[in-house]
Structures are given as structure tokens and as C-alpha cells.
Design an enzyme around this catalytic site. Structure first.
Site, short mmCIF file in Angstrom:
data_model
loop_
_atom_site.label_atom_id
_atom_site.label_comp_id
_atom_site.label_asym_id
_atom_site.label_seq_id
_atom_site.Cartn_x
_atom_site.Cartn_y
_atom_site.Cartn_z
N ASP A 126 0.84 -1.31 0.04
CA ASP A 126 -0.09 -0.02 0.09
C ASP A 126 0.96 1.05 -0.07
OD1 ASP A 126 -2.23 1.61 0.92
OD2 ASP A 126 -1.46 1.62 2.89
N ASP A 128 -0.05 5.05 1.31
CA ASP A 128 -0.08 5.96 2.51
C ASP A 128 -0.18 5.17 3.84
OD1 ASP A 128 -0.81 8.96 1.58
OD2 ASP A 128 -1.85 7.41 0.06
N ASP A 329 -1.51 -0.41 5.85
CA ASP A 329 -1.97 -0.41 6.97
C ASP A 329 -3.33 0.04 7.24
OD1 ASP A 329 -2.11 1.93 5.36
OD2 ASP A 329 -2.21 3.23 7.09
O1 LIG Z 1 -4.74 2.91 0.20
P1 LIG Z 1 -4.10 3.90 0.41
O2 LIG Z 1 -2.63 4.27 -0.30
O3 LIG Z 1 -3.32 3.83 2.15
O4 LIG Z 1 -5.03 5.27 0.40
C1 LIG Z 1 -5.69 5.51 1.48
C2 LIG Z 1 -6.12 6.78 1.58
O5 LIG Z 1 -4.70 7.45 1.85
C3 LIG Z 1 -4.36 9.02 1.95
O6 LIG Z 1 -4.89 9.31 2.95
C4 LIG Z 1 -4.19 9.13 4.29
O7 LIG Z 1 -2.88 9.61 4.09
C5 LIG Z 1 -2.97 10.98 4.17
C6 LIG Z 1 -1.22 11.36 4.00
O8 LIG Z 1 -0.57 11.06 4.97
C7 LIG Z 1 -3.44 11.50 5.42
O9 LIG Z 1 -3.58 12.82 5.43
C8 LIG Z 1 -5.01 11.07 5.53
O10 LIG Z 1 -5.65 11.36 6.67
C9 LIG Z 1 -5.08 9.43 5.52
O11 LIG Z 1 -6.41 9.03 5.62
C10 LIG Z 1 -5.06 9.39 0.53
O12 LIG Z 1 -4.99 10.97 0.66
C11 LIG Z 1 -6.60 8.97 0.33
O13 LIG Z 1 -7.20 9.47 -0.74
C12 LIG Z 1 -6.58 7.52 0.48
O14 LIG Z 1 -8.21 7.06 0.39
#
Ligand SMILES: O=P(O)(O)OC[C@H]1O[C@H](O[C@H]2O[C@H](CO)[C@@H](O)[C@H](O)[C@H]2O)[C@H](O)[C@@H](O)[C@@H]1O
Length: 389
Positions: A126, A128, A329
Site C-alpha cells: 500500500d 499511505d 496499514d
Molecule cells: O490505500 P492507501 O494508499 O493507503 O490510500 C488510503 C487513503 O490514503 C490517503 O489518505 C491518508 O493519508 C493522508 C496522507 O498521509 C492523510 O492525510 C489522510 O488522513 C489519510 O487518510 C489518501 O489521501 C486518500 O485519498 C486515500 O483514500
């Protein structure tokens, strides 16, 4: 095609967590997993998110889910001596108990590699919270140069893919490595190697070229939802524009509504707006990420299916000598953990610094531990190759 109808939109978590671990072949389990029983005093209370029909924000309890959707950044603090600051010994105790159930993939590295002997590892990650730390501004979730170097190196030895909730373009911009495969929109937008049998089996899979002009398979199973997603994106931007800190992110086949930077007293307002917009779109569903509400098409596709699709594309699916490893995560990563666990296929590794129930088998605390794990994989593989010379 009008994709709207009058059904009630459904609020779901991405994957119900299977409690039983008996479905996993014992050879895949770390020693402490086989028939894990927690002795008295070791029992953990792990907060579970609520699932159910999307009703009123305040009455259905999904405001609670919004509140519990991301562990505080420093719930467990590192200390040079014993790993945790003594001031938070209760939290540390809970974490150590949890580690019995989800052992550290670093501490268990030799055991994992023992099982990997003679097998081809395929790596899925993954983005983020796994390769980049969670930060307040989603546009600034940059990957460190050291992490990029570690991912580049690992991809030299193992087929490696990133499966993200972001749009495929966005995650590629962050990672910037051409040697990987990328899947965006929670696996609903995949670029994989060309394989005729895969395009034959998946009607939406077409031949295309990537940014480097290389021929690839492009798979976008939710393509028909694009106009609907764009409509919803505009509505959500419009209705949340006056809520300070709310941010709507275009993830191509999905939309994220972030509330990390919204004052907690307005979280229900964010939720209510999302709910109101989604009322008109029963073919879209809502899942909870880390301080984010994720809107996506109701299709039978998720990160778990994306893993299988990529394994098929790589000619590695259903091979006894292949060991897929998935590191993630978030809640949507559970679908991938589940596929590996249920098929006795490989190892899911949950990145978390706080105890939570998961379909993963191992754990890593944070992206810095993910980087150590990737480096260890490279060292292991290069020494294995050297020993063959
Ligand atoms: O599947 P992923 O790549 O883990 O995407 C899930 C979401 O990730 C991002 O949001 C998350 O990370 C951000 C940056 O660290 C943080 O600000 C946010 O609170 C987290 O939820 C991404 O911006 C989302 O669009 C994804 O859905």
C-alpha cells in the site's frame, strides 16, 4: 446508462475481519499463531468499527467510527533503552500482548525466509501509512529518498506492485519508479504486464501503453462509473467547501473526503453531507480509512482481487513455489490480507503502532520498519544468490 436507483446506500467496512485463524495452513503461521490462545491478563480490547446501513450520522454510530478511524500519531513512543517510554507502560503492554498475535515481521524475519526458501516472492504494498508516514496534508505525503531507494532495490529482486486508494497517476507521482506495477483507486485501475489469458478472462482489460511507451494490460473494472464519480466529486466539493479543513480528493474511480484537519465538533457535519450526497447514488458505497471517508463504486472488486489479478498477470497465481507478501496499514488492505490468508497463499503484514484486529499474519510498527523489512529482503536475496555462485 443511468446508474442511479432508489436503494439505500450501504456503509461498510472494507472487509469483515475473520476471527478464526484456523483457515491458515500451519506452515504459514508464525509459531505463536497456531491455535493462538490468549492467557488471562493478556486479553486485548481492540476497538472495532461499526458497520451497518448508512442512516443518520448521529444515530447510527458511524460518527464513532470516524473518531476511531486512525490511531493517534504517537500512541506508542520509542525509547532508546527498552523500546517504549515508561510513562505509557499500559499502552506498551497492550502492544506487546498484541505482538503475540501479530508478531513483528522483522523479529520473525528468519522464520518467514525459512518458509520462502525455494519460493519466488512477489511483493505488494500500500502507499499511505506504509511507504510514507501519515501527514496532515494528503498532497504532501512524500516518500523519503531512502524509502524510494529501498523500494527500487527490492523491485530489482522481486516483482513489486503498489496498490493504493489514490489515483494511479498520483501514487506514481509520489513514488516515481518505473520498475514497479501500479494499481490506483483501491485496485480499480491497474497497469500490469501483457498476458493474453488475463485479458481473455477480464472483459474490461485492454491493451495499452504506459508512460514509457511500453505495451501493458490496462484494467479498469469501474470505468462506467467515471461520470458518476465526477458528479459526486463536484457535489461533495460544493457542500463541504465552507467546512474549514475538509478536503475532497479526486482518486479517479473513488473519492476521498478528508476530515483530519476539521475541528472534531464539525465531523458529524462532514459525515452528514457525505450521507446526503450519497443518498442519490445507491451504486456507490462508503468505507472508512484513516480520518477519511472513501466513496467508491459497488462492484465486486477490491485490493484482494487486485492482488490476484496482478499475480495472474505475472504468471504467478496458484503456483506452489510463489510466496506473495502484502504490506499495508489501512482497512481496505484487509481485503488483500484476507485473500492471502484464506487461500493459504502468503503473508499479510499489517503496519500499525496500535493494536487492532486484522487478517494479517505479521505486523510492522511504521513505515521506517517497512523500510528495514525491504532492506532485509534485499540482503537475504542477494546472499542467497551469492551462495549459488
Ligand atoms: O490505500 P492507501 O494508499 O493507503 O490510500 C488510503 C487513503 O490514503 C490517503 O489518505 C491518508 O493519508 C493522508 C496522507 O498521509 C492523510 O492525510 C489522510 O488522513 C489519510 O487518510 C489518501 O489521501 C486518500 O485519498 C486515500 O483514500
Amino acid at each position: 446508462m443511468d446508474l442511479k436507483s432508489n436503494h439505500t446506500p450501504v456503509l461498510t467496512d472494507a472487509a469483515p475481519v475473520t476471527k478464526s485463524r484456523l483457515g491458515v495452513h500451519s506452515s504459514l503461521l508464525p509459531y505463536s499463531h497456531a491455535g493462538t490462545t490468549f492467557t488471562h491478563g493478556m486479553l486485548l480490547t481492540i476497538p472495532r468499527k461499526k458497520t451497518g446501513i448508512l442512516e443518520d450520522v448521529r444515530s447510527s454510530g458511524w460518527l464513532d467510527a470516524m473518531k476511531s478511524s486512525s490511531p493517534p500519531a504517537r500512541k506508542i513512543t520509542k525509547d532508546v533503552g527498552h523500546g517504549f517510554a515508561s510513562s505509557d507502560s499500559e499502552t506498551a503492554g497492550a502492544y506487546f500482548s498484541w505482538l503475540l498475535k501479530y508478531p513483528s515481521a522483522l523479529a520473525s524475519f528468519d522464520q518467514i525466509m525459512n518458509y520462502a526458501k525455494g519460493k519466488r516472492i512477489a511483493l505488494f504494498m500500500d502507499y499511505d501509512g506504509t511507504l510514507s508516514p501519515i501527514v496532515d496534508n494528503p498532497d504532501c505525503a512524500f516518500m523519503s529518498d531512502n524509502m524510494r531507494a529501498a523500494v527500487k532495490k527490492v523491485a530489482e529482486y522481486f516483482p513489486t506492485a503498489i496498490i493504493s486508494g489514490r489515483s494511479r497517476d498520483k501514487v506514481y507521482q509520489f513514488v516515481g519508479l518505473t520498475e514497479l506495477y501500479y494499481a490506483g483507486s483501491h485496485g480499480m485501475d491497474i497497469i500490469g504486464p501483457v498476458r493474453q489469458s488475463v485479458s481473455d478472462n477480464h472483459p474490461n482489460c485492454i491493451r495499452s501503453t504506459d508512460k514509457q511507451g511500453k505495451e501493458v494490460n490496462l484494467f479498469q473494472p469501474a470505468a462506467e462509473f467515471l461520470p458518476m464519480i465526477n458528479e459526486v466529486l463536484n457535489s461533495l466539493e460544493e457542500c463541504t467547501k465552507d467546512i474549514k479543513g475538509a478536503k475532497v480528493e479526486n482518486n479517479k474511480f473513488c473519492v476521498s473526503v478528508h476530515y483530519r484537519n476539521v475541528d472534531e465538533k464539525y465531523w458529524d457535519l462532514v459525515g452528514q453531507h457525505v450521507h446526503d450526497v450519497l443518498k442519490g447514488y445507491p451504486r456507490l458505497r462508503l468505507t472508512h480509512g484513516r480520518k477519511v471517508l472513501e466513496i467508491r463504486p459497488v462492484i465486486n472488486w477490491d485490493k484482494g482481487k487486485a492482488v490476484t489479478f496482478l499475480l495472474e498477470s505475472l504468471g504467478l497465481n496458484n503456483c506452489d513455489d510463489v510466496l506473495p507478501i502484502y504490506i499495508g496499514d489501512d482497512q481496505t488492505d484487509e481485503d488483500a490480507f484476507k485473500v492471502l490468508r484464506e487461500g493459504n497463499k502468503g503473508y499479510g503484514i499489517l503496519v500499525s503502532s496500535a493494536p487492532k484486529e486484522s487478517n494479517a499474519i505479521y505486523s510492522l510498527r511504521d513505515p521506517s520498519e517497512v523500510m528495514e523489512f525491504l532492506k532485509s529482503l534485499v540482503l537475504w536475496k542477494s546472499s542467497t544468490l551469492k551462495s549459488l555462485i
